[in-house]
Write an enzyme that holds these catalytic residues in place. Structure first.
Site, PDB file in Angstrom:
ATOM      1  N   ASN A  10      53.618   8.636  17.301  1.00 25.25           N
ATOM      2  CA  ASN A  10      54.247   9.921  16.952  1.00 25.25           C
ATOM      3  C   ASN A  10      54.483  10.657  18.262  1.00 25.25           C
ATOM      4  O   ASN A  10      53.550  11.185  18.870  1.00 25.25           O
ATOM      5  CB  ASN A  10      53.306  10.707  16.037  1.00 25.25           C
ATOM      6  CG  ASN A  10      53.898  12.027  15.595  1.00 25.25           C
ATOM      7  OD1 ASN A  10      55.006  12.394  16.003  1.00 25.25           O
ATOM      8  ND2 ASN A  10      53.166  12.747  14.783  1.00 25.25           N
ATOM      9  N   ARG A  87      57.120   7.586  14.014  1.00 24.89           N
ATOM     10  CA  ARG A  87      57.426   8.715  13.139  1.00 24.89           C
ATOM     11  C   ARG A  87      58.631   9.455  13.705  1.00 24.89           C
ATOM     12  O   ARG A  87      58.645   9.805  14.887  1.00 24.89           O
ATOM     13  CB  ARG A  87      56.230   9.662  13.093  1.00 24.89           C
ATOM     14  CG  ARG A  87      56.507  10.843  12.231  1.00 24.89           C
ATOM     15  CD  ARG A  87      55.344  11.795  12.214  1.00 24.89           C
ATOM     16  NE  ARG A  87      55.678  12.894  11.319  1.00 24.89           N
ATOM     17  CZ  ARG A  87      55.029  14.033  11.293  1.00 24.89           C
ATOM     18  NH1 ARG A  87      54.010  14.228  12.098  1.00 24.89           N
ATOM     19  NH2 ARG A  87      55.388  14.973  10.472  1.00 24.89           N
ATOM     20  N   HIS A 176      57.435  16.212   5.669  1.00 25.68           N
ATOM     21  CA  HIS A 176      56.120  15.721   5.215  1.00 25.68           C
ATOM     22  C   HIS A 176      56.273  14.609   4.181  1.00 25.68           C
ATOM     23  O   HIS A 176      55.373  14.387   3.362  1.00 25.68           O
ATOM     24  CB  HIS A 176      55.266  16.836   4.567  1.00 25.68           C
ATOM     25  CG  HIS A 176      54.727  17.855   5.513  1.00 25.68           C
ATOM     26  ND1 HIS A 176      54.539  19.164   5.160  1.00 25.68           N
ATOM     27  CD2 HIS A 176      54.333  17.768   6.793  1.00 25.68           C
ATOM     28  CE1 HIS A 176      54.046  19.842   6.174  1.00 25.68           C
ATOM     29  NE2 HIS A 176      53.915  19.009   7.196  1.00 25.68           N
ATOM     30  N   ARG A 237      53.859  29.789  10.823  1.00 27.03           N
ATOM     31  CA  ARG A 237      55.235  29.915  10.310  1.00 27.03           C
ATOM     32  C   ARG A 237      55.251  30.802   9.070  1.00 27.03           C
ATOM     33  O   ARG A 237      54.368  30.698   8.217  1.00 27.03           O
ATOM     34  CB  ARG A 237      55.788  28.531   9.950  1.00 27.03           C
ATOM     35  CG  ARG A 237      56.248  27.735  11.156  1.00 27.03           C
ATOM     36  CD  ARG A 237      56.676  26.330  10.769  1.00 27.03           C
ATOM     37  NE  ARG A 237      55.707  25.339  11.208  1.00 27.03           N
ATOM     38  CZ  ARG A 237      55.713  24.065  10.836  1.00 27.03           C
ATOM     39  NH1 ARG A 237      56.630  23.627  10.013  1.00 27.03           N
ATOM     40  NH2 ARG A 237      54.795  23.234  11.296  1.00 27.03           N
ATOM     41  N   GLU A 381      49.014   9.494   6.906  1.00 24.68           N
ATOM     42  CA  GLU A 381      50.414   9.237   7.238  1.00 24.68           C
ATOM     43  C   GLU A 381      50.561   7.976   8.086  1.00 24.68           C
ATOM     44  O   GLU A 381      51.547   7.256   7.985  1.00 24.68           O
ATOM     45  CB  GLU A 381      51.006  10.458   7.937  1.00 24.68           C
ATOM     46  CG  GLU A 381      51.095  11.648   6.992  1.00 24.68           C
ATOM     47  CD  GLU A 381      51.458  12.948   7.666  1.00 24.68           C
ATOM     48  OE1 GLU A 381      52.643  13.238   7.767  1.00 24.68           O
ATOM     49  OE2 GLU A 381      50.542  13.675   8.090  1.00 24.68           O
TER      50      GLU A 381
END
Ligand code: AMP
Length: 395
Positions: A10, A87, A176, A237, A381
């Protein structure tokens, strides 16, 4: 059955996370992080079951970090790698699933960069550097957006002029995806259903947060949209705000776009509401000590999450269960409890004792006996990326 190995990468703008995953083992054989890339303080930290070590990197180049990874992988892998799984944040409308990376895929990731200007260029740089270091091994791209490509148009279109969609790709994409896909498949197993059967609401609650409605292994709708800012309250956020906020701040405070974007992405969410921190563990502690900002941040987080999940229920014909995952979803009994207080209309009832004693790191059910399933499922993941990578190559 032979045990195939996948290196999962990633790659961000200043860091590279990696994990060596085997087909047959549930945990990583080796994992780590190259950090502070782009600076002269770059380091590579790796760990396995027995050791943890940090190496200084000669320079802050991504290629240097990946080159330092090669001997580590050779030392820890019992056989050659079968694949490298990358990813990638934004696959736009090009990709509905994992891809073997070739020139066309690289070009499409580049073409989607305007939709994810912080992420796709870094992902691409990582892929290109990794392809030079790990030669003659298939490299795969697994997209955060791909799982949500099954959303119907009524879920993915904004009520904006059509040309913005047809000519500029302005629509809801969702993110996601690997996490929602993984935990919903695990939910089907835990509920004793056929693989990938079931109607689930999934709440991925980490530093980034999103909710998703999944029917029989396919995303029907999700809370994130064109970018990962839409939807739930997150660590820093804002999630949903009035779309006129930009104009209002520009008019009344003379703020420019970079200032507004920084505020919405980095100064809002739990941090902005509490005035304290983006970290839920610390917020829970502060709330228990009477900090009103922390209490408000948790209240807003949970209420807005419940509202989002209840809205997503509109995408399902029935509800087999609700899934909590991510650092907050897996660990915070308080957040799960407060969220479910707002969801009684769906018949969801927590078993308070099971909620508070849910074992860390294990999938479990925390619902009352006369309620649809409520599950805590640790996300993985990397496992999903490794499995999707291996599915693309013949056994
Ligand atoms: P992630 O991005 O999935 O690693 O999740 C990070 C978030 O999970 C942070 O807000 C952490 O404070 C939160 N978190 C981790 N452990 C706990 C815990 N035991 N209780 C509450 N929140 C937690």
């Amino acid at each position: 059955m032979s045990d195939r190995l996948v290196l999962v990468i990633n790659c961000g703008s200043s860091s590279i996370k990696f994990a060596l995953r085997s087909e047959l083992h549930s945990s990583a054989l080796l994992s780590g992080l190259a950090d502070r890339l782009g600076s002269n303080k770059a380091t590579l930290t790796w760990q396995n079951a027995d050791n943890k070590e940090t190496l200084a990197l000669a320079d802050g180049e991504h290629a240097t970090a990946l080159a330092a990874l090669l001997p580590l992988i050779e030392r820890h892998a019992r056989q050659p790698l079968s694949a490298v799984g990358h990813r990638v944040v934004h696959g736009g409308e090009h990709f509905t699933g994992a891809q073997i990376i070739d020139q066309q895929v690289l070009d499409a990731i580049r073409a989607n960069a305007p939709l994810a200007p912080l992420h796709n260029p870094a992902n691409l740089a990582g892929i290109e550097a990794a392809m030079r270091v790990f030669r003659q091994i298939p490299h795969m791209a697994i997209f955060d957006t791909a799982f949500h490509q099954s959303m119907p148009a009524h879920a993915y279109r904004y009520a904006l002029p059509e040309a913005l969609y047809t000519e500029h790709g302005i629509r809801r994409y969702g993110f996601h995806g690997t996490s929602h896909q993984y935990v919903s498949a695990q939910a089907s197993k835990l509920a004793g259903l056929q693989p990938n059967n079931g109607a689930w609401l999934s709440a991925h609650l980490g530093n980034g947060c999103s909710s998703c409605a999944v029917l029989d292994g396919r995303s029907q709708d999700t809370s994130m949209g064109l970018t990962p800012l839409e939807g739930l309250v997150m660590g820093t956020r804002s999630g949903d705000v009035d779309p006129n906020l930009h104009a209002h701040l520009a008019r009344t405070l003379n703020w420019d776009l970079p200032r507004i974007e920084a505020m919405l992405n980095r100064e809002s969410g739990l941090l902005g509401l509490s005035g304290l921190t983006n970290d839920m563990r610390q917020l829970e502690q502060a709330r228990s000590e009477g900090h009103t900002g922390a209490a408000l941040a948790i209240d807003v987080f949970c209420y807005r999450l419940a509202r989002s999940l209840m809205g997503l229920a509109a995408a399902l014909p029935r509800l087999d269960g609700l899934i909590f995952t991510g650092g907050i979803g897996e660990n915070s009994a308080l957040v799960r409890g407060k969220t479910l207080e707002h969801m009684t209309v769906l018949g969801l009832k927590l078993d308070t004792e099971r909620n508070t004693s849910a074992p860390r790191g294990q999938a479990c059910m925390i619902n009352h006996s006369d309620s649809p399933a409520i599950m805590v499922i640790p996300t993985d993941e990397e496992r999903q990326i490794a499995d999707e990578s291996l599915a693309l190559i013949p056994h």
